[in-house]
Design a protein around this motif. Structure first.
Motif, PDB file in Angstrom:
ATOM      1  N   ALA A   1      36.338  66.709  41.647  1.00 17.03           N
ATOM      2  CA  ALA A   1      36.261  67.949  40.493  1.00 17.03           C
ATOM      3  C   ALA A   1      36.822  69.157  41.131  1.00 17.03           C
ATOM      4  N   ARG A   2      37.745  69.829  40.445  1.00 14.83           N
ATOM      5  CA  ARG A   2      38.200  71.087  41.071  1.00 14.83           C
ATOM      6  C   ARG A   2      37.324  72.312  40.900  1.00 14.83           C
ATOM      7  N   ASP A   3      36.274  72.297  39.932  1.00 14.48           N
ATOM      8  CA  ASP A   3      35.522  73.439  39.737  1.00 14.48           C
ATOM      9  C   ASP A   3      34.077  73.157  39.045  1.00 14.48           C
ATOM     10  N   SER A   4      33.354  74.068  38.873  1.00 14.52           N
ATOM     11  CA  SER A   4      32.087  73.833  38.421  1.00 14.52           C
ATOM     12  C   SER A   4      31.877  73.220  36.887  1.00 14.52           C
ATOM     13  N   SER A   5      32.775  72.926  36.303  1.00 20.72           N
ATOM     14  CA  SER A   5      33.089  72.264  35.050  1.00 20.72           C
ATOM     15  C   SER A   5      32.374  70.812  35.479  1.00 20.72           C
ATOM     16  N   GLY A   6      32.760  70.375  36.650  1.00 15.68           N
ATOM     17  CA  GLY A   6      32.546  69.155  37.176  1.00 15.68           C
ATOM     18  C   GLY A   6      33.243  67.998  36.691  1.00 15.68           C
ATOM     19  N   HIS A   7      34.413  68.361  35.936  1.00 13.88           N
ATOM     20  CA  HIS A   7      35.237  67.207  35.580  1.00 13.88           C
ATOM     21  C   HIS A   7      36.038  66.680  36.673  1.00 13.88           C
ATOM     22  N   LEU A   8      36.020  65.336  36.445  1.00 10.10           N
ATOM     23  CA  LEU A   8      36.363  64.419  37.787  1.00 10.10           C
ATOM     24  C   LEU A   8      38.175  64.097  37.447  1.00 10.10           C
ATOM     25  N   SER A   9      38.819  64.271  38.244  1.00  9.82           N
ATOM     26  CA  SER A   9      40.154  63.732  38.071  1.00  9.82           C
ATOM     27  C   SER A   9      40.924  62.859  39.279  1.00  9.82           C
TER      28      SER A   9
ATOM     29  N   LEU B   1      26.035  64.654  40.206  1.00 11.75           N
ATOM     30  CA  LEU B   1      25.555  65.488  38.951  1.00 11.75           C
ATOM     31  C   LEU B   1      25.445  66.906  39.248  1.00 11.75           C
ATOM     32  N   HIS B   2      24.226  67.115  40.046  1.00 10.19           N
ATOM     33  CA  HIS B   2      23.744  68.410  40.373  1.00 10.19           C
ATOM     34  C   HIS B   2      25.063  69.190  41.397  1.00 10.19           C
ATOM     35  N   CYS B   3      25.674  68.307  42.147  1.00  5.25           N
ATOM     36  CA  CYS B   3      26.774  68.928  43.073  1.00  5.25           C
ATOM     37  C   CYS B   3      27.789  69.461  42.286  1.00  5.25           C
ATOM     38  N   LEU B   4      28.333  68.432  41.428  1.00  2.78           N
ATOM     39  CA  LEU B   4      29.647  68.532  40.604  1.00  2.78           C
ATOM     40  C   LEU B   4      29.624  69.913  39.749  1.00  2.78           C
ATOM     41  N   LYS B   5      28.577  70.152  39.277  1.00  2.00           N
ATOM     42  CA  LYS B   5      28.233  71.368  38.553  1.00  2.00           C
ATOM     43  C   LYS B   5      27.829  72.747  39.313  1.00  2.00           C
ATOM     44  N   ASN B   6      27.873  72.403  40.695  1.00  2.00           N
ATOM     45  CA  ASN B   6      27.372  73.516  41.589  1.00  2.00           C
ATOM     46  C   ASN B   6      25.910  74.181  41.216  1.00  2.00           C
ATOM     47  N   GLU B   7      25.032  73.389  40.866  1.00  2.00           N
ATOM     48  CA  GLU B   7      23.663  73.609  40.437  1.00  2.00           C
ATOM     49  C   GLU B   7      22.868  74.239  41.679  1.00  2.00           C
ATOM     50  N   TRP B   8      23.187  73.801  42.926  1.00  2.00           N
ATOM     51  CA  TRP B   8      22.518  74.250  43.801  1.00  2.00           C
ATOM     52  C   TRP B   8      23.316  75.260  44.805  1.00  2.00           C
ATOM     53  N   HIS B   9      24.471  75.673  44.073  1.00  2.00           N
ATOM     54  CA  HIS B   9      25.325  77.021  44.632  1.00  2.00           C
ATOM     55  C   HIS B   9      25.907  76.694  45.976  1.00  2.00           C
ATOM     56  N   SER B  10      26.177  75.494  46.208  1.00  2.00           N
ATOM     57  CA  SER B  10      26.896  75.276  47.552  1.00  2.00           C
ATOM     58  C   SER B  10      27.993  74.480  47.512  1.00  2.00           C
TER      59      SER B  10
END
Lengths: 363, 360
Positions: free
Chosen positions: A19-27, A55-64
């Protein structure tokens, strides 16, 4: 697919999905990994489980989260190369890599086989290797890891359904052992029947522990009782059922990460009972001191397990035929799988068939 | 017509009680039962003033049955013993603590854990098995089933030993249960009041390293020089708090007001345990990341069983552990309560009941 500028190029080309950003979309993502060190093994990834943490990490839910981010810490693969000082593995061995790939190795936790609690433990993905590079996880064709942080998979364990044991499995096994909930005279409640919960039921039954699944709806009752063999199913939103179950459990393992009230769970505990929290809930819980004091109850946390214990768990699973209920997917289905995971729409773990489907996504 | 407190039982008794949630205590006439076959009648010499007494008279927890006569740190002399009583004789110096009754037949009672019996009744502000209300130790005497009476060891003074009956057992029990007795381990004691100061003394007797954790440095000199603590940590000093992260094996948290658990949890080592003993009226906020990242635990504990309370008294007698007290007269109780509310006491008020409680 591109090699991003600014990324420190290492020695061996690797391919995966990021994923390139917090949209979490993988490619698709081409990157590189280090050469195999003296005490390291290179593992060709065969399967990788999709954990809720991904899932949590892809969307940056833990801000890290650092992007690009290649998740995956339920990795099963085959050793393709070993460093000169490696003693645990040979080429061709089937191995697993879980949530951590390094730790300080000198603190009390590391010395007591609790690398998972080392304050310098390094995460398999999104963690920082001691050379400063970002770790990329198991949604990729191979991984390089110090032999200490890999476990052997016995040949009796089917590989795809073994993958979730590397995170979900150890996350349930460890607290059940540590908090004295493994045994025929114990009754454990498991809150949430997802990736962790369902494996927890299987471990509990193998320990001889009586197990009640606690869920907010009746949807999974048949699965819990018939497929997984739970002894009971308790609907947490049913007041009568909850009342009847008060003071009946030696321990409860709570796998739910969404915000929820834990006070009713404390009521289910017997005197001296323990509520063990695993889900990564951001908001603190409100607890009344009375609820702990009356009955000498306690609330604890637990997170995965040490490497020795992870090996012990894998061997125990092999001995008792414990495997995860999985849905095998191809690499290009991963974004759909992540969306479905967010809605709890999986029985009970997605596992990516890396070996057979990753390469095809490289254009 | 319902019986009044004075006529409920055959024997008139005098004490001080609170009638409403102003919490003001004043002379109160009530009655107690005859001494039954299993009972011991205790002429009360001293009674400690516990923070629970304050919470109860003000109805902080919402379940006070007024009028209430508090007091559950009672030391006195047995003046009557029932014919089935084997453990005590007239003239014995005895104690009565927090619990005055239990079912005596459940699993908890069988394991000497009367404190966890679902039908346990408190020494005061509880309904006894005969349906009448229990009145506590701010009174001339008390009648209690022998099972709930403690033998007061010879070398334990009645006045400074009284607070052990609640404060002492409240810290001793979890220290034993949660394994805080390994010499050399590091115990943090949060809050230096009635419970906290006794926890320091008992902790030192177990051979632990003890750090007092407090929001101000006021009590530092005393904690170290008088109570024997090894160190003192002020929670409002960010640098010192940072340096203390991950250094404690256990924390006994005696703070009675609502407070943040997060900084205390940070002080614990991996696998560390925080035992919450204070009973604020609002919920505590429990952050779960510190628990998960270090397999830490927050537990509760509720006084102790009677066998363990006796063990604690004997332990304290052996190690010369008593409470630091301020002796007061019965009619000074209201100003003592006001001072207790501001934590203005080193560290427990004890009422000199025998010498100052006199009917008007």
């Amino acid at each position: 697919m591109e090699r991003l500028s600014g990324e420190k190029a290492q020695s061996v080309e690797a391919f995966g999905w990021a994923a390139r950003d917090s949209s979490g979309h993988l490619s698709p993502f081409v990157f590189s990994r280090r050469k195999t060190g003296e005490e390291e093994v290179r593992v060709k990834v065969l399967y990788c489980g999709i954990c809720h943490s991904d899932l949590h990490c892809l969307k940056n839910e833990w801000h890290s989260s650092t992007y690009p981010l290649v998740p995956g810490h339920e990795i099963v693969g085959e050793v393709s190369e070993i460093g000169s000082k490696v003693s645990k593995f040979s080429i061709g061995d089937k191995v697993g890599v879980g949530c951590i790939v390094d730790s300080c190795r000198t603190c009390e936790s590391c010395r007591e086989d609790q690398e998972n609690y080392c304050t310098k433990a390094v995460a398999t993905y999104n963690g920082v290797h001691h050379d400063g590079t970002i770790n990329y996880g198991g949604y990729s064709d191979h991984i390089v890891v110090d032999e200490r942080y890999a476990v052997k998979i016995p040949h009796t364990l089917p590989l795809a359904s073994a993958a979730p044991l590397l995170c979900a499995g150890i996350s349930m096994y460890s607290p059940m052992k540590y908090f004295g909930l493994a045994g025929p005279d114990k009754h454990v409640g498991i809150v949430g029947l997802g990736g962790l919960g369902h494996i927890g039921v299987r471990f509990a039954k193998a320990f001889g522990t009586k197990v009640t699944v606690i869920s907010s709806t009746t949807g999974k009752s048949k699965d819990a009782l018939e497929t997984l063999g739970a002894d009971g199913f308790l609907v947490s939103t049913d007041e009568d059922q909850m009342k009847a179950a008060m003071g009946t459990m030696d321990g409860i393992i709570d796998t739910v990460s969404a915000s929820h009230s834990i006070s009713p769970l404390i009521g289910l505990l017997k005197s001296n009972g323990k509520l063990v929290l695993l889900g990564a809930t951001e908001k603190p819980f409100d607890i009344s001191a009375f609820s702990l004091i009356l009955g000498r109850k306690s609330i604890a946390g637990s997170g995965i397990g040490g490497m020795q214990e992870t090996q012990e768990m894998i061997d125990f699973a092999a001995e008792h035929g414990i495997k995860a209920e999985i849905e095998i997917i191809s690499m290009d289905y991963v974004n759909t799988a992540i969306d479905r995971l967010a809605k709890g729409d999986v029985r009970y773990r997605f596992v990516i068939d890396i070996a057979n489907t990753l390469a095809a996504t490289r254009s | 017509m319902a019986k009044s407190p004075e006529t409920e039982h055959p024997n008139k008794v005098f004490g001080w009680g609170a009638r409403d949630k102003s919490g003001v205590l004043s002379p109160f006439h009530f009655s107690r039962r005859d001494n039954g076959e299993n009972d011991v009648t205790v002429k009360i010499l001293f009674c400690g003033v516990c923070h629970t007494d304050l919470h109860t008279i003000k109805n902080d927890w919402g379940y006070t049955y007024y009028p209430v006569v508090p007091g559950h740190e009672i030391v006195g002399i047995a003046t009557k013993v029932g014919k089935n009583v084997t453990k005590f004789k007239e003239g014995d110096r005895v104690g009565v603590g927090v619990i005055a009754g239990s079912c005596q037949s459940c699993e908890s009672c069988d394991q000497d854990l009367e404190n966890y019996c679902p039908q346990m009744s408190f020494t005061y502000n509880a309904i006894a098995s005969d349906g009448t209300k229990n009145y506590g130790g701010y009174s001339e005497n008390i009648v209690v089933d022998q099972r709930f009476v403690l033998r007061f060891p010879e070398n334990l003074p009645s006045d400074s030993g009284a607070p052990l009956l609640c404060a002492g057992i409240t810290v001793y029990s979890p220290m034993k249960y949660y394994g805080m007795t390994e010499a050399g381990k590091h115990l943090g004691v949060a809050g230096l009041g009635g419970l906290g100061h006794v926890a320091v003394k008992i902790g030192k007797a177990f051979g632990l390293k003890v750090t007092v954790i407090s929001s101000s440095s006021k009590k530092e000199e005393e904690a170290i020089n008088h109570l024997g603590a090894d160190s003192f940590l002020v929670t409002t000093d960010p640098q010192k708090m940072k340096a203390a992260i991950g250094t404690m094996d256990y924390i006994i948290d005696t703070i009675s007001a609502v407070h943040a658990l997060y900084p205390l949890l940070g002080l614990l080592k991996v696998n560390g345990k925080l035992i919450a003993l204070g009973l604020p009226e609002k919920p505590l906020e429990l952050p779960m990341f510190p628990l998960v990242l270090g397999r830490k635990m927050v537990g509760g504990s509720d006084v102790g069983g009677l066998k363990e309370t006796q063990e604690m008294l004997d332990f304290c007698a052996k190690h010369n552990i008593t409470a630091d007290i301020e002796l007061i007269k019965m009619d000074e109780i209201n100003s003592a309560m006001e001072r207790l509310a501001k934590s203005d006491v080193r560290y427990r008020f004890v009422i000199d009941v025998a010498n100052s409680l006199s009917p008007p």
